[in-house]
Design a protein around this motif. Structure first.
Motif, PDB file in Angstrom:
ATOM      1  N   GLY A 209     -45.575  41.225  69.555  1.00 44.44           N
ATOM      2  CA  GLY A 209     -46.989  41.739  69.632  1.00 44.44           C
ATOM      3  C   GLY A 209     -47.828  41.925  68.326  1.00 44.44           C
ATOM      4  N   THR A 210     -46.920  41.558  67.252  1.00 52.14           N
ATOM      5  CA  THR A 210     -47.556  42.048  65.852  1.00 52.14           C
ATOM      6  C   THR A 210     -47.993  40.501  65.339  1.00 52.14           C
ATOM      7  OG1 THR A 210     -46.217  43.939  65.638  1.00 52.14           O
ATOM      8  CG2 THR A 210     -47.137  42.909  63.553  1.00 52.14           C
TER       9      THR A 210
ATOM     10  N   VAL B 225     -38.756  43.945  61.845  1.00 52.48           N
ATOM     11  CA  VAL B 225     -39.602  44.594  61.292  1.00 52.48           C
ATOM     12  C   VAL B 225     -41.073  44.601  62.083  1.00 52.48           C
ATOM     13  CG1 VAL B 225     -41.217  43.859  59.357  1.00 52.48           C
ATOM     14  CG2 VAL B 225     -38.806  43.785  58.894  1.00 52.48           C
ATOM     15  N   ALA B 226     -41.092  43.697  62.766  1.00 55.15           N
ATOM     16  CA  ALA B 226     -42.659  43.549  63.504  1.00 55.15           C
ATOM     17  C   ALA B 226     -42.423  44.397  64.666  1.00 55.15           C
ATOM     18  CB  ALA B 226     -42.701  42.104  64.171  1.00 55.15           C
ATOM     19  N   SER B 227     -41.407  44.847  65.101  1.00 52.44           N
ATOM     20  CA  SER B 227     -41.321  45.837  66.261  1.00 52.44           C
ATOM     21  C   SER B 227     -41.317  47.181  65.832  1.00 52.44           C
ATOM     22  CB  SER B 227     -39.960  45.505  67.141  1.00 52.44           C
ATOM     23  OG  SER B 227     -39.703  44.464  67.445  1.00 52.44           O
ATOM     24  N   THR B 228     -41.307  47.465  64.368  1.00 52.19           N
ATOM     25  CA  THR B 228     -41.418  48.652  63.806  1.00 52.19           C
ATOM     26  C   THR B 228     -42.989  49.555  64.024  1.00 52.19           C
ATOM     27  OG1 THR B 228     -39.404  48.156  62.544  1.00 52.19           O
ATOM     28  CG2 THR B 228     -40.805  50.310  61.690  1.00 52.19           C
ATOM     29  N   ASP B 229     -43.066  50.540  64.700  1.00 54.93           N
ATOM     30  CA  ASP B 229     -44.332  50.873  64.542  1.00 54.93           C
ATOM     31  C   ASP B 229     -44.945  51.396  63.052  1.00 54.93           C
ATOM     32  OD1 ASP B 229     -46.669  51.966  65.960  1.00 54.93           O
ATOM     33  OD2 ASP B 229     -45.697  54.318  65.793  1.00 54.93           O
TER      34      ASP B 229
END
Length: 216
Positions: A167-168, A194-198
């Motif tokens: 989603g990023t 990394v992309a899943s890190t808010d």
């Protein structure tokens, strides 16, 4: 025969990947993503962006040398052909066409060969007449629409490739050469984390100017 996108992979996550055919760094990253397809449950969802539109229109050509400006003017041709092909055969033709064009432009180093586009169209099972789109503005709105899908999210201070992961929207990874086998999978796993890190925004280091793209 026209090559279309396969639909028999419902368990595979689609990974939108925006490319300009002329960019050697996007080409290397695209070959990495194809490697990831072999060992992770993902599939590339090929989409176009335009370095010419980004640099000459959105950035208004600011800071470009004459040589690079000339290169950007030439960059319109290949991406226009890709847009025409997608309009003709659906977005699923972009993967085979990108591979056919990129192999000739980058691996074979035929950037100044006018036969590259017609050869690539033929290899991808597409009409060679689509090459006429290179000198036409007919499909420029399609290019802009696809381009904005990525750059409205990722911003204008990056280039290509752009991927959407978890989603990023991310620029990169910029790598050379493309990792193979499980090394490709580990890089993918790290990007997903990394992309899943808010709240994640940026991870970068300065590029060594002596490093040139390797297509091996």
């Amino acid at each position: 025969m026209l090559i279309m996108m396969t639909t028999g992979q419902p368990d595979r996550e689609a990974v939108p990947f925006w490319f300009d055919p002329l960019c050697p760094w996007a080409w290397i990253t695209s070959r990495w993503l194809l490697e990831v397809e072999q060992i992770r449950p993902v599939r590339a969802d090929w989409r176009i962006m335009s370095l010419a539109y980004l640099n000459l229109v959105q950035r208004e050509g600011k800071g470009l040398s004459k040589d690079y400006r000339d290169l950007m003017t030439k960059a319109w041709g290949p991406v226009r052909v890709c847009a025409a092909a997608a309009e003709y055969g659906g977005r699923g033709v972009l993967g085979p066409l990108y591979t056919a064009i990129g192999t000739r432009l980058h691996n074979q180093r035929r950037r100044d060969d006018p036969s590259v586009i017609t050869e690539a169209l033929s290899e991808a099972g597409l009409p060679e007449s689509l090459a006429e789109a290179a000198a036409s503005t007919q499909f420029d709105q399609l290019i802009r629409d696809s381009h904005h899908e990525a750059f409205n999210e990722v911003g204008l201070d990056v280039g290509t490739p752009v991927l959407q992961i978890a989603g990023t929207y991310l620029f990169g990874p910029v790598i050379t050469p493309a990792p193979r086998g499980e090394a490709a999978g580990r890089l993918w796993d790290g990007l997903v984390m990394v992309a899943s890190t808010d709240g994640f925004f940026e991870l970068k280091r300065s590029r060594d100017r002596t490093v040139k793209p390797s297509f091996e």
